[in-house]
Design a protein around this motif. Structure first.
Motif, PDB file in Angstrom:
ATOM      1  N   ILE A  76       0.852  -1.189   0.000  1.00 33.55           N
ATOM      2  CA  ILE A  76       0.000   0.000   0.000  1.00 33.55           C
ATOM      3  C   ILE A  76       0.887   1.238   0.000  1.00 33.55           C
ATOM      4  N   GLY A  77       0.740   2.060  -1.031  1.00 31.63           N
ATOM      5  CA  GLY A  77       1.494   3.305  -1.126  1.00 31.63           C
ATOM      6  C   GLY A  77       0.740   4.428  -0.457  1.00 31.63           C
ATOM      7  N   ALA A  78       1.312   4.991   0.599  1.00 34.09           N
ATOM      8  CA  ALA A  78       0.587   5.965   1.427  1.00 34.09           C
ATOM      9  C   ALA A  78       1.460   7.168   1.753  1.00 34.09           C
ATOM     10  N   VAL A  79       2.292   7.580   0.802  1.00 37.48           N
ATOM     11  CA  VAL A  79       3.184   8.716   1.060  1.00 37.48           C
ATOM     12  C   VAL A  79       2.531  10.010   0.591  1.00 37.48           C
ATOM     13  N   LEU A  80       2.898  11.117   1.239  1.00 34.81           N
ATOM     14  CA  LEU A  80       2.335  12.412   0.885  1.00 34.81           C
ATOM     15  C   LEU A  80       3.349  13.507   1.147  1.00 34.81           C
ATOM     16  N   ILE A  81       3.572  14.327   0.116  1.00 36.59           N
ATOM     17  CA  ILE A  81       4.278  15.594   0.279  1.00 36.59           C
ATOM     18  C   ILE A  81       3.259  16.659  -0.097  1.00 36.59           C
ATOM     19  N   PRO A  82       2.731  17.412   0.866  1.00 40.03           N
ATOM     20  CA  PRO A  82       1.602  18.307   0.585  1.00 40.03           C
ATOM     21  C   PRO A  82       1.821  19.195  -0.630  1.00 40.03           C
ATOM     22  N   GLY A  83       0.895  19.088  -1.590  1.00 43.02           N
ATOM     23  CA  GLY A  83       0.923  19.937  -2.766  1.00 43.02           C
ATOM     24  C   GLY A  83       1.911  19.539  -3.841  1.00 43.02           C
ATOM     25  N   ALA A  84       2.790  18.565  -3.551  1.00 39.95           N
ATOM     26  CA  ALA A  84       3.843  18.193  -4.495  1.00 39.95           C
ATOM     27  C   ALA A  84       3.619  16.773  -5.003  1.00 39.95           C
ATOM     28  N   LYS A  85       4.384  16.409  -6.040  1.00 43.21           N
ATOM     29  CA  LYS A  85       4.297  15.058  -6.574  1.00 43.21           C
ATOM     30  C   LYS A  85       4.840  14.056  -5.561  1.00 43.21           C
ATOM     31  N   ALA A  86       4.222  12.883  -5.539  1.00 44.96           N
ATOM     32  CA  ALA A  86       4.678  11.819  -4.647  1.00 44.96           C
ATOM     33  C   ALA A  86       5.972  11.216  -5.185  1.00 44.96           C
ATOM     34  N   PRO A  87       6.888  10.815  -4.303  1.00 48.82           N
ATOM     35  CA  PRO A  87       8.119  10.153  -4.753  1.00 48.82           C
ATOM     36  C   PRO A  87       7.818   8.736  -5.232  1.00 48.82           C
ATOM     37  N   LYS A  88       8.590   8.251  -6.201  1.00 40.90           N
ATOM     38  CA  LYS A  88       8.399   6.903  -6.739  1.00 40.90           C
ATOM     39  C   LYS A  88       9.210   5.912  -5.893  1.00 40.90           C
ATOM     40  N   GLN A 124      -1.613  12.486  -6.216  1.00 44.92           N
ATOM     41  CA  GLN A 124      -0.410  13.321  -6.314  1.00 44.92           C
ATOM     42  C   GLN A 124       0.600  12.693  -7.269  1.00 44.92           C
ATOM     43  N   GLY A 125       0.119  11.922  -8.233  1.00 51.98           N
ATOM     44  CA  GLY A 125       0.986  11.356  -9.248  1.00 51.98           C
ATOM     45  C   GLY A 125       1.387   9.917  -9.018  1.00 51.98           C
ATOM     46  N   GLY A 126       1.145   9.411  -7.800  1.00 50.57           N
ATOM     47  CA  GLY A 126       1.427   8.009  -7.509  1.00 50.57           C
ATOM     48  C   GLY A 126       2.837   7.779  -6.996  1.00 50.57           C
ATOM     49  N   CYS A 127       2.984   6.782  -6.113  1.00 50.82           N
ATOM     50  CA  CYS A 127       4.309   6.484  -5.543  1.00 50.82           C
ATOM     51  C   CYS A 127       4.897   5.184  -6.085  1.00 50.82           C
ATOM     52  N   PHE A 128       4.235   4.591  -7.083  1.00 49.77           N
ATOM     53  CA  PHE A 128       4.798   3.457  -7.799  1.00 49.77           C
ATOM     54  C   PHE A 128       5.091   3.914  -9.226  1.00 49.77           C
ATOM     55  N   GLU A 129       6.236   3.528  -9.765  1.00 46.14           N
ATOM     56  CA  GLU A 129       6.626   3.980 -11.098  1.00 46.14           C
ATOM     57  C   GLU A 129       5.624   3.538 -12.164  1.00 46.14           C
ATOM     58  N   THR A 130       4.955   2.426 -11.938  1.00 47.66           N
ATOM     59  CA  THR A 130       4.025   1.874 -12.920  1.00 47.66           C
ATOM     60  C   THR A 130       2.577   2.294 -12.670  1.00 47.66           C
ATOM     61  N   SER A 131       2.364   3.242 -11.773  1.00 47.49           N
ATOM     62  CA  SER A 131       1.001   3.678 -11.453  1.00 47.49           C
ATOM     63  C   SER A 131       0.433   4.585 -12.524  1.00 47.49           C
ATOM     64  N   LYS A 132      -0.852   4.405 -12.806  1.00 43.95           N
ATOM     65  CA  LYS A 132      -1.628   5.341 -13.625  1.00 43.95           C
ATOM     66  C   LYS A 132      -3.036   5.366 -13.040  1.00 43.95           C
ATOM     67  N   ALA A 133      -3.645   6.524 -13.069  1.00 42.11           N
ATOM     68  CA  ALA A 133      -4.941   6.679 -12.405  1.00 42.11           C
ATOM     69  C   ALA A 133      -5.999   5.790 -13.041  1.00 42.11           C
ATOM     70  N   THR A 134      -6.798   5.146 -12.188  1.00 42.93           N
ATOM     71  CA  THR A 134      -7.912   4.321 -12.643  1.00 42.93           C
ATOM     72  C   THR A 134      -9.209   4.846 -12.016  1.00 42.93           C
ATOM     73  N   THR A 135     -10.314   4.207 -12.347  1.00 40.49           N
ATOM     74  CA  THR A 135     -11.619   4.626 -11.841  1.00 40.49           C
ATOM     75  C   THR A 135     -12.298   3.456 -11.146  1.00 40.49           C
ATOM     76  N   HIS A 136     -13.378   3.761 -10.429  1.00 37.95           N
ATOM     77  CA  HIS A 136     -14.145   2.688  -9.796  1.00 37.95           C
ATOM     78  C   HIS A 136     -14.760   1.755 -10.837  1.00 37.95           C
ATOM     79  N   GLU A 137     -14.972   2.275 -12.030  1.00 33.80           N
ATOM     80  CA  GLU A 137     -15.530   1.455 -13.106  1.00 33.80           C
ATOM     81  C   GLU A 137     -14.515   0.431 -13.612  1.00 33.80           C
ATOM     82  N   HIS A 138     -13.264   0.852 -13.727  1.00 33.90           N
ATOM     83  CA  HIS A 138     -12.171  -0.036 -14.147  1.00 33.90           C
ATOM     84  C   HIS A 138     -11.005   0.181 -13.179  1.00 33.90           C
ATOM     85  N   PRO A 139     -11.066  -0.435 -12.002  1.00 30.22           N
ATOM     86  CA  PRO A 139     -10.139  -0.058 -10.926  1.00 30.22           C
ATOM     87  C   PRO A 139      -8.729  -0.627 -11.026  1.00 30.22           C
TER      88      PRO A 139
END
Length: 374
Positions: free
Chosen positions: A236-248, A271-286
């Protein structure tokens, strides 16, 4: 002030930015509220409740955007809403600008006043408008991860809690903030073996004292993550830098070390995702699969539990909305440092440094911007 609440149109986003009780509170302060037809229905709040509270129900989102001095939303405006934003209009919502240059440029071009829930910050560094949704997302991350570990969902067929005589699953939680702690607690409650990673040793010492015995703390380094990921069933990727892109934190090559059918849940995708292979998905196609690893990267996870999420969110946003409506945005942020941190873009200028740096855009320091308004 005339406040507008349009219906959310992001895929499977059922939350609403204002409860009927919030309408009552704003009216008590002398403001007017327009709510788009069925805006609250997905959260369990039908139009009749808003009418009884004193709101005007409007059929068209275009009419609300055209007339409202302040727009209250849950999620960032999406492409079909860009043309509706206008000069001087206050938009109070989650923006997550660092994840989208297109959105950043659109708001900048519109001249709207973008006050972002996710960067409103208390003096102790906590993010009061992010906390309740982080709590929801953290708990959901474990819930969704457990589901997608099931074989029919594409996972490796592991029950996180195990059973007598069978080892429980192994969960890695990257980040010891609100999301990470809630994810870890949920996983531990199911009986999994959990390791939570963070770069702050004082935080790890604290978590080691207060979290259940089946949660181990670990310093977050590339070497430690690479070493441990081979045994993980769920990360589970749960990192946060407020307002900035997440580190990979998890790179593409690390996937080859993982078990086929293991699951990655990226809560940092806003915030862009913390896994290099992450891309945003939806509840329809999660989910999608990369190198036999299941990726769950839904950008609005709390939208799947809108009743809980809407109440949790509006509990914390309403007091700030009242301040903005009562005083106007300039006076409100000058008198409340917490709201000052929330101002990201105004009058065509980016005033939040991390947003500008994410895309190498021009940044105007907030103090300089505010002094120009005198």
């Amino acid at each position: 002030m005339l406040i507008g609440v349009p219906k959310e149109i992001k895929t499977h986003e059922n939350r609403v930015a204002l409860l009927p009780s919030g309408v009552t509170e704003l009216l008590r302060h002398g403001h007017q509220v327009m709510v788009q037809k069925d805006a609250g229905l997905g959260s369990g709040f039908p139009d009749d409740l808003y009418k009884k509270a004193g709101a005007t129900i409007i059929d068209s989102a275009d009419d609300i955007w055209e007339k409202a001095e302040m727009i209250m939303k849950v999620k960032e405006p999406i492409e079909q809403e860009y043309h509706l934003m206008r000069d001087g209009q206050i938009i109070f919502t989650y923006f997550h600008f660092a994840a989208s240059q297109e959105l950043t440029e659109a708001v900048k071009l519109s001249g709207a006043i973008a006050i972002a829930y996710e960067t409103v910050e208390k003096l102790d560094g906590s993010l009061p408008l992010l906390i309740p949704m982080s709590e929801v997302a953290g708990r959901m991350a474990t819930q969704e991860g457990a589901k997608y570990l099931e074989r029919p969902m594409g996972g490796r067929g592991v029950l996180l809690g195990g059973i007598p005589g069978v080892r429980p699953g192994n969960v890695m939680v990257l980040g010891g903030g609100i999301v990470g702690v809630n994810a870890a607690r949920m996983a531990a409650g199911l009986g999994a073996n959990v390791t939570i990673y963070d770069i702050s040793l004082p935080k790890l010492r604290y978590l080691d004292e207060v979290l259940p015995a089946n949660i181990t703390t670990m310093f977050s380094s590339t070497a430690n993550i690479r070493n441990d990921i081979a045994n993980a069933d769920l990360v589970i990727g749960a990192v946060l830098i407020p307002g900035a892109k997440a580190p990979k934190l998890v790179t593409r090559d690390m996937l080859s070390l993982m078990k086929p059918g293991a699951v990655l849940v990226d809560v940092a995708i806003d915030q862009g995702g913390c896994f290099e292979t992450s891309k945003a998905t939806t509840h329809e196609h999660p989910t999608y699969v990369v190198d036999n690893v299941v990726h769950y990267c839904v950008a609005n996870m709390p939208g799947a539990v809108p009743y809980t999420s809407t109440i949790g969110l509006t509990n914390v946003t309403l007091p700030y909305a009242v301040q903005i409506a009562n005083k106007g945005w300039v006076k409100a942020i000058r008198e409340n440092r917490e709201l000052e941190f929330g101002l990201n873009i105004a009058n065509g200028k980016i005033v939040y440094r991390d947003v500008a740096e994410a895309f190498d855009l021009e940044w105007t320091p907030l103090t300089k911007f505010l002094s120009s308004l005198n």
